[in-house]
Design a protein around this motif. Structure first.
Motif, PDB file in Angstrom:
ATOM      1  N   PHE A  39       0.830  -1.203   0.000  1.00 25.20           N
ATOM      2  CA  PHE A  39       0.000   0.000   0.000  1.00 25.20           C
ATOM      3  C   PHE A  39       0.864   1.252   0.000  1.00 25.20           C
ATOM      4  O   PHE A  39       0.560   2.239  -0.689  1.00 25.20           O
ATOM      5  CB  PHE A  39      -0.934   0.027   1.210  1.00 25.20           C
ATOM      6  CG  PHE A  39      -1.781   1.273   1.272  1.00 25.20           C
ATOM      7  CD1 PHE A  39      -2.910   1.414   0.474  1.00 25.20           C
ATOM      8  CD2 PHE A  39      -1.424   2.334   2.112  1.00 25.20           C
ATOM      9  CE1 PHE A  39      -3.671   2.572   0.504  1.00 25.20           C
ATOM     10  CE2 PHE A  39      -2.179   3.493   2.146  1.00 25.20           C
ATOM     11  CZ  PHE A  39      -3.307   3.611   1.353  1.00 25.20           C
ATOM     12  N   ASP A  45       0.657   4.088  -2.681  1.00 25.30           N
ATOM     13  CA  ASP A  45       0.434   5.451  -2.212  1.00 25.30           C
ATOM     14  C   ASP A  45       1.538   6.374  -2.695  1.00 25.30           C
ATOM     15  O   ASP A  45       1.286   7.521  -3.106  1.00 25.30           O
ATOM     16  CB  ASP A  45       0.370   5.451  -0.682  1.00 25.30           C
ATOM     17  CG  ASP A  45      -0.121   6.773  -0.125  1.00 25.30           C
ATOM     18  OD1 ASP A  45      -0.838   7.509  -0.833  1.00 25.30           O
ATOM     19  OD2 ASP A  45       0.217   7.084   1.034  1.00 25.30           O
ATOM     20  N   LEU A  47      -2.411   8.289  -3.022  1.00 23.59           N
ATOM     21  CA  LEU A  47      -3.750   7.900  -2.568  1.00 23.59           C
ATOM     22  C   LEU A  47      -4.168   8.645  -1.308  1.00 23.59           C
ATOM     23  O   LEU A  47      -5.361   8.923  -1.111  1.00 23.59           O
ATOM     24  CB  LEU A  47      -3.790   6.386  -2.310  1.00 23.59           C
ATOM     25  CG  LEU A  47      -3.429   5.488  -3.499  1.00 23.59           C
ATOM     26  CD1 LEU A  47      -3.460   4.024  -3.099  1.00 23.59           C
ATOM     27  CD2 LEU A  47      -4.369   5.744  -4.675  1.00 23.59           C
ATOM     28  N   THR A  48      -3.209   8.975  -0.448  1.00 18.83           N
ATOM     29  CA  THR A  48      -3.534   9.645   0.815  1.00 18.83           C
ATOM     30  C   THR A  48      -2.934  11.046   0.911  1.00 18.83           C
ATOM     31  O   THR A  48      -3.159  11.752   1.887  1.00 18.83           O
ATOM     32  CB  THR A  48      -3.038   8.819   2.011  1.00 18.83           C
ATOM     33  OG1 THR A  48      -1.600   8.722   1.955  1.00 18.83           O
ATOM     34  CG2 THR A  48      -3.627   7.421   1.994  1.00 18.83           C
TER      35      THR A  48
END
Length: 389
Positions: A158, A162, A167-168
């Motif tokens: 992840f 990311d 993504l965040t």
């Protein structure tokens, strides 16, 4: 697909390959000039703070220490906040130059952007993360690792996704937030086209409000790209005149420069880091960007008629490569050159500032020239489908 293959083989971007036949003669040159000038502006912007400064140039200058050097840094950073909006507007203008079969053209261009935007994003991001891993192996305690925004001690799938796609938050190769959001704007382009056809002013109002309020629709990092991409499409489909006289441009440039200078000097009157003031200044800076877009476009129109503009236009194919590669080059150059600064005075700080950008651009240009000489097709892939020259 044939257009895409032709564009890659010739090194011309897909948008240019599809749209250049219908452009007025001066506009392709102006667009190339704009790309080079604005991306160099982004390199200045991504210098960020001086190594000896405790104040971020995003908040303004430091009234207590090195006020002149920090003012120049903050002013240039704020001035080039117009770069991403103008680049997005140009992208939208090129994208929505549609034929008699608009949906087929949109679908073809969406597929083309996989090669010219998405695949370079993934490739360059992986290369940046790999560079961070090498640095982590060589100097695991160096503070430079913080510039990568990646957990090299406990990497995960992840975390990798990311780091690539943001993504965040910002991706590891943070400059690719623009490419990421541009690709997402292309993905929603069929909806944007419907709005442009049937409710263009409502679209400007809704997307403009989301941009002002910093509403991201849950998928964009910021809505600057989406809104100005839409405005570019609006200008193309509504045939908005793109010429701006030099006399008007000078007035706009001076006005925009004065606004950004005042913004850089804001710490003289208030604390720009406290929530009420921070929000107010962010809104004021955001609202000034359309003025910067028009002013910078007018400047590029003027430059396109000069020898300097001709030089920039010749190397328009270097703009994407420079945008993609300048980080992490600039952080290594910045701290390496800082060790050579003989005294931490405003003059030497500004010399370091200019030298860091100049060396970064030169290193990227040398790398581009070597790659292009070894493999023009590899360069075209890394540069979003463009030639070096």
């Amino acid at each position: 697909m044939a257009i895409l293959q032709s564009a890659l083989l010739s090194g011309r971007p897909v948008a240019q390959a599809e749209a250049s036949r219908s452009l007025p003669a001066s506009l392709p040159t102006t667009i190339e000039v704009a790309r080079v000038v604005l991306v160099i502006g982004l390199v200045f912007l991504h210098y960020f703070s001086f190594p000896n400064s405790r104040v971020s140039p995003f908040t303004g200058f430091d009234p207590d220490q090195h006020s002149f050097a920090t003012f120049v840094n903050s002013f240039i950073l704020l001035f080039f906040f117009s770069a991403v909006p103008l680049l997005s507007t140009i992208s939208g203008w090129l994208f929505f130059g549609l034929t008699d079969h608009p949906l087929q053209t949109i679908a073809r261009r969406m597929r083309g952007r996989i090669v010219s935007l998405l695949l370079p994003l993934i490739t360059w991001s992986l290369a940046t993360i790999a560079t961070g891993f090498v640095l982590h192996a060589i100097a695991p305690t160096t503070g430079l690792l913080g510039e990568f925004r990646f957990d090299f001690d406990e990497p995960s799938l992840f975390g990798l996704l990311d780091g690539i796609f943001g993504l965040t938050g910002l991706p590891t190769a943070f400059q690719f937030w623009f490419v990421r959001d541009l690709f997402l704007s292309v993905l929603v382009s069929p909806l944007l086209w419907l709005i442009l056809r049937h409710a263009p002013l409502a679209g400007v109002a809704v997307l403009g409000a989301s941009w002002v309020c910093d509403f991201t629709f849950g998928i964009f990092i910021r809505t600057d790209v989406l809104f100005f991409f839409f405005l570019g499409g609006f200008a193309r489909m509504r045939q908005v005149p793109l010429n701006i006289s030099w006399s008007t441009t000078k007035v706009l440039l001076v006005s925009y420069a004065l606004l950004m200078a005042a913004r850089a000097l804001a710490p003289l009157w208030l604390d720009p880091t406290t929530p009420p003031h921070e929000d107010m200044l962010d809104l004021a800076t955001r609202l000034a960007r359309p003025l910067g877009v028009v002013a910078c476009w007018g400047l590029c129109l003027r430059l396109a008629t000069t020898q300097l503009g001709g030089f920039f236009a010749r190397y328009g194919g270097f703009a994407f490569f420079l945008h993609a590669s300048h980080f992490p080059i600039i952080i290594f150059v910045k701290y390496l050159l800082w060790s050579l600064v003989p005294a931490e005075t405003d003059t030497w700080m500004l010399a370091h500032y200019a030298a860091s950008v100049a060396v970064t651009v030169s290193v990227a240009a040398l790398g581009a020239a070597v790659i292009f000489r070894l493999s023009p097709s590899l360069y075209a892939f890394l540069a979003g489908g463009r030639r070096f020259v």
